[in-house]
Design a protein around this motif. Structure first.
Motif, PDB file in Angstrom:
ATOM      1  N   GLY A   1       0.800  -1.224   0.000  1.00  0.00           N
ATOM      2  CA  GLY A   1       0.000   0.000   0.000  1.00  0.00           C
ATOM      3  C   GLY A   1       0.829   1.269   0.000  1.00  0.00           C
ATOM      4  O   GLY A   1       0.291   2.356   0.217  1.00  0.00           O
ATOM      5  N   GLN A   2       2.125   1.158  -0.271  1.00  0.00           N
ATOM      6  CA  GLN A   2       3.001   2.334  -0.295  1.00  0.00           C
ATOM      7  C   GLN A   2       2.900   3.101  -1.609  1.00  0.00           C
ATOM      8  O   GLN A   2       3.266   4.268  -1.671  1.00  0.00           O
ATOM      9  N   ILE A   3       2.446   2.423  -2.658  1.00  0.00           N
ATOM     10  CA  ILE A   3       2.239   3.038  -3.969  1.00  0.00           C
ATOM     11  C   ILE A   3       0.787   2.767  -4.338  1.00  0.00           C
ATOM     12  O   ILE A   3       0.314   1.629  -4.214  1.00  0.00           O
ATOM     13  N   PRO A   4       0.068   3.797  -4.799  1.00  0.00           N
ATOM     14  CA  PRO A   4      -1.340   3.575  -5.140  1.00  0.00           C
ATOM     15  C   PRO A   4      -1.495   2.667  -6.364  1.00  0.00           C
ATOM     16  O   PRO A   4      -0.637   2.636  -7.246  1.00  0.00           O
ATOM     17  N   SER A   5      -2.588   1.931  -6.362  1.00  0.00           N
ATOM     18  CA  SER A   5      -2.954   1.092  -7.497  1.00  0.00           C
ATOM     19  C   SER A   5      -4.467   1.001  -7.535  1.00  0.00           C
ATOM     20  O   SER A   5      -5.137   1.268  -6.542  1.00  0.00           O
ATOM     21  N   THR A   6      -4.974   0.610  -8.679  1.00  0.00           N
ATOM     22  CA  THR A   6      -6.412   0.407  -8.829  1.00  0.00           C
ATOM     23  C   THR A   6      -6.657  -1.092  -8.750  1.00  0.00           C
ATOM     24  O   THR A   6      -6.586  -1.814  -9.744  1.00  0.00           O
ATOM     25  N   ARG A   7      -6.909  -1.554  -7.524  1.00  0.00           N
ATOM     26  CA  ARG A   7      -7.094  -2.994  -7.289  1.00  0.00           C
ATOM     27  C   ARG A   7      -8.483  -3.417  -7.719  1.00  0.00           C
ATOM     28  O   ARG A   7      -9.460  -2.724  -7.469  1.00  0.00           O
TER      29      ARG A   7
ATOM     30  N   TYR B   1      -9.134  -7.044  -7.437  1.00  0.00           N
ATOM     31  CA  TYR B   1      -9.348  -8.318  -6.762  1.00  0.00           C
ATOM     32  C   TYR B   1      -8.171  -8.557  -5.827  1.00  0.00           C
ATOM     33  O   TYR B   1      -7.045  -8.175  -6.126  1.00  0.00           O
ATOM     34  N   GLU B   2      -8.461  -9.200  -4.692  1.00  0.00           N
ATOM     35  CA  GLU B   2      -7.385  -9.698  -3.835  1.00  0.00           C
ATOM     36  C   GLU B   2      -7.894 -10.842  -2.992  1.00  0.00           C
ATOM     37  O   GLU B   2      -9.074 -10.934  -2.688  1.00  0.00           O
ATOM     38  N   ASP B   3      -6.964 -11.730  -2.659  1.00  0.00           N
ATOM     39  CA  ASP B   3      -7.249 -12.827  -1.749  1.00  0.00           C
ATOM     40  C   ASP B   3      -6.004 -13.026  -0.885  1.00  0.00           C
ATOM     41  O   ASP B   3      -5.108 -12.177  -0.883  1.00  0.00           O
ATOM     42  N   GLU B   4      -5.938 -14.116  -0.163  1.00  0.00           N
ATOM     43  CA  GLU B   4      -4.822 -14.290   0.777  1.00  0.00           C
ATOM     44  C   GLU B   4      -3.469 -14.419   0.087  1.00  0.00           C
ATOM     45  O   GLU B   4      -2.440 -14.103   0.679  1.00  0.00           O
ATOM     46  N   ARG B   5      -3.426 -14.847  -1.172  1.00  0.00           N
ATOM     47  CA  ARG B   5      -2.153 -15.047  -1.884  1.00  0.00           C
ATOM     48  C   ARG B   5      -1.904 -14.075  -3.025  1.00  0.00           C
ATOM     49  O   ARG B   5      -0.763 -13.901  -3.439  1.00  0.00           O
ATOM     50  N   THR B   6      -2.961 -13.468  -3.596  1.00  0.00           N
ATOM     51  CA  THR B   6      -2.796 -12.668  -4.810  1.00  0.00           C
ATOM     52  C   THR B   6      -3.449 -11.299  -4.704  1.00  0.00           C
ATOM     53  O   THR B   6      -4.361 -11.081  -3.901  1.00  0.00           O
ATOM     54  N   ILE B   7      -2.983 -10.421  -5.587  1.00  0.00           N
ATOM     55  CA  ILE B   7      -3.596  -9.111  -5.793  1.00  0.00           C
ATOM     56  C   ILE B   7      -3.659  -8.901  -7.300  1.00  0.00           C
ATOM     57  O   ILE B   7      -2.712  -9.241  -8.015  1.00  0.00           O
ATOM     58  N   ALA B   8      -4.764  -8.338  -7.768  1.00  0.00           N
ATOM     59  CA  ALA B   8      -4.900  -7.978  -9.176  1.00  0.00           C
ATOM     60  C   ALA B   8      -5.215  -6.493  -9.250  1.00  0.00           C
ATOM     61  O   ALA B   8      -6.056  -5.990  -8.498  1.00  0.00           O
ATOM     62  N   PHE B   9      -4.531  -5.802 -10.154  1.00  0.00           N
ATOM     63  CA  PHE B   9      -4.720  -4.363 -10.293  1.00  0.00           C
ATOM     64  C   PHE B   9      -4.559  -3.970 -11.752  1.00  0.00           C
ATOM     65  O   PHE B   9      -3.966  -4.693 -12.552  1.00  0.00           O
ATOM     66  N   MET B  10      -5.109  -2.814 -12.081  1.00  0.00           N
ATOM     67  CA  MET B  10      -5.088  -2.337 -13.451  1.00  0.00           C
ATOM     68  C   MET B  10      -3.668  -1.917 -13.844  1.00  0.00           C
ATOM     69  O   MET B  10      -2.947  -1.317 -13.047  1.00  0.00           O
ATOM     70  N   ASP B  11      -3.298  -2.242 -15.076  1.00  0.00           N
ATOM     71  CA  ASP B  11      -2.016  -1.815 -15.636  1.00  0.00           C
ATOM     72  C   ASP B  11      -2.163  -0.346 -16.040  1.00  0.00           C
ATOM     73  O   ASP B  11      -3.112   0.011 -16.738  1.00  0.00           O
ATOM     74  N   ILE B  12      -1.244   0.509 -15.595  1.00  0.00           N
ATOM     75  CA  ILE B  12      -1.344   1.934 -15.933  1.00  0.00           C
ATOM     76  C   ILE B  12      -0.801   2.232 -17.334  1.00  0.00           C
ATOM     77  O   ILE B  12      -0.929   3.349 -17.824  1.00  0.00           O
ATOM     78  N   ASN B  13      -0.199   1.227 -17.962  1.00  0.00           N
ATOM     79  CA  ASN B  13       0.265   1.344 -19.351  1.00  0.00           C
ATOM     80  C   ASN B  13      -0.410   0.233 -20.168  1.00  0.00           C
ATOM     81  O   ASN B  13       0.253  -0.670 -20.667  1.00  0.00           O
ATOM     82  N   PRO B  14      -1.742   0.308 -20.299  1.00  0.00           N
ATOM     83  CA  PRO B  14      -2.478  -0.827 -20.844  1.00  0.00           C
ATOM     84  C   PRO B  14      -2.280  -1.033 -22.336  1.00  0.00           C
ATOM     85  O   PRO B  14      -2.148  -0.077 -23.107  1.00  0.00           O
ATOM     86  N   GLY B  15      -2.283  -2.303 -22.721  1.00  0.00           N
ATOM     87  CA  GLY B  15      -2.265  -2.657 -24.129  1.00  0.00           C
ATOM     88  C   GLY B  15      -3.655  -2.543 -24.735  1.00  0.00           C
ATOM     89  O   GLY B  15      -3.812  -2.210 -25.903  1.00  0.00           O
ATOM     90  N   THR B  16      -4.691  -2.842 -23.940  1.00  0.00           N
ATOM     91  CA  THR B  16      -6.091  -2.736 -24.361  1.00  0.00           C
ATOM     92  C   THR B  16      -6.923  -2.335 -23.150  1.00  0.00           C
ATOM     93  O   THR B  16      -6.443  -2.352 -22.006  1.00  0.00           O
ATOM     94  N   ARG B  17      -8.184  -2.026 -23.403  1.00  0.00           N
ATOM     95  CA  ARG B  17      -9.113  -1.694 -22.326  1.00  0.00           C
ATOM     96  C   ARG B  17      -9.259  -2.893 -21.393  1.00  0.00           C
ATOM     97  O   ARG B  17      -9.540  -4.001 -21.827  1.00  0.00           O
ATOM     98  N   GLY B  18      -9.041  -2.667 -20.090  1.00  0.00           N
ATOM     99  CA  GLY B  18      -9.205  -3.717 -19.092  1.00  0.00           C
ATOM    100  C   GLY B  18      -7.935  -4.496 -18.777  1.00  0.00           C
ATOM    101  O   GLY B  18      -7.968  -5.421 -17.964  1.00  0.00           O
ATOM    102  N   HIS B  19      -6.812  -4.130 -19.375  1.00  0.00           N
ATOM    103  CA  HIS B  19      -5.528  -4.818 -19.133  1.00  0.00           C
ATOM    104  C   HIS B  19      -5.187  -4.701 -17.648  1.00  0.00           C
ATOM    105  O   HIS B  19      -5.148  -3.623 -17.083  1.00  0.00           O
ATOM    106  N   LEU B  20      -4.949  -5.843 -17.026  1.00  0.00           N
ATOM    107  CA  LEU B  20      -4.608  -5.843 -15.601  1.00  0.00           C
ATOM    108  C   LEU B  20      -3.481  -6.821 -15.327  1.00  0.00           C
ATOM    109  O   LEU B  20      -3.081  -7.596 -16.196  1.00  0.00           O
ATOM    110  N   LEU B  21      -2.957  -6.745 -14.120  1.00  0.00           N
ATOM    111  CA  LEU B  21      -1.850  -7.589 -13.681  1.00  0.00           C
ATOM    112  C   LEU B  21      -2.274  -8.390 -12.462  1.00  0.00           C
ATOM    113  O   LEU B  21      -2.962  -7.871 -11.578  1.00  0.00           O
ATOM    114  N   VAL B  22      -1.836  -9.636 -12.403  1.00  0.00           N
ATOM    115  CA  VAL B  22      -2.052 -10.496 -11.239  1.00  0.00           C
ATOM    116  C   VAL B  22      -0.678 -10.804 -10.665  1.00  0.00           C
ATOM    117  O   VAL B  22       0.217 -11.249 -11.390  1.00  0.00           O
TER     118      VAL B  22
END
Length: 137
Positions: free
Chosen positions: A15-21, A23-44
């Motif tokens: 949480g030291q750098i902002p992100s647009t999360r 989804y998250e669970d006990e092992r993973t976090i998913a957030f939007m890519d700020i340099n997207p290739g297409t609409r909805g591009h995200l990272l897990v």
């Protein structure tokens, strides 16, 4: 939980750098890519730091795959994606630029201009936020 104090994604996990999360669970976090290739591009990513595919704990890898699958389905359902690319780059020669394991979930649309490898460029913040809202629900 192991973290690398110099890692951009570890700072997002903490949480030291902002992100647009979306989804998250006990092992993973998913957030939007700020340099997207297409609409909805995200990272897990795993919460636990692992440099790449060769270093990630197998249970974290499985958790990342499950999260990527879940969000790929959401992209098809909520963003009307015509297809999905799941991409992991392992090492600089494979286009890895952030050395914390991650999976790109890239929705694909008929006629989208994306060709791989794409050249990352800042995305439209409003469009990123709108896609995030749909993917979070």
């Amino acid at each position: 939980m192991a973290a690398d104090p110099d890692c951009l994604f570890c700072k997002i996990v903490a949480g030291q750098i902002p992100s647009t999360r979306v989804y998250e669970d006990e092992r993973t976090i998913a957030f939007m890519d700020i340099n997207p290739g297409t609409r909805g591009h995200l990272l897990v990513i795993p919460r636990e730091h692992a440099k790449d595919l060769l270093e990630i704990d197998p249970e974290d890898l499985a958790a990342c795959a499950r999260t990527a699958q879940l969000l790929a389905q959401r992209a098809k359902d909520k963003l009307n994606a015509d297809g999905i690319n799941l991409i992991n780059s392992c090492g600089p020669k494979a286009w890895q630029t952030v050395f914390h394991f991650h999976i790109h979930v890239i929705p694909r649309y008929d006629g989208d201009p994306l060709r791989l490898p794409w050249q990352p460029a800042p995305g439209d913040r409003d469009e990123i936020a709108q896609a995030a809202e749909l993917l979070s629900a």
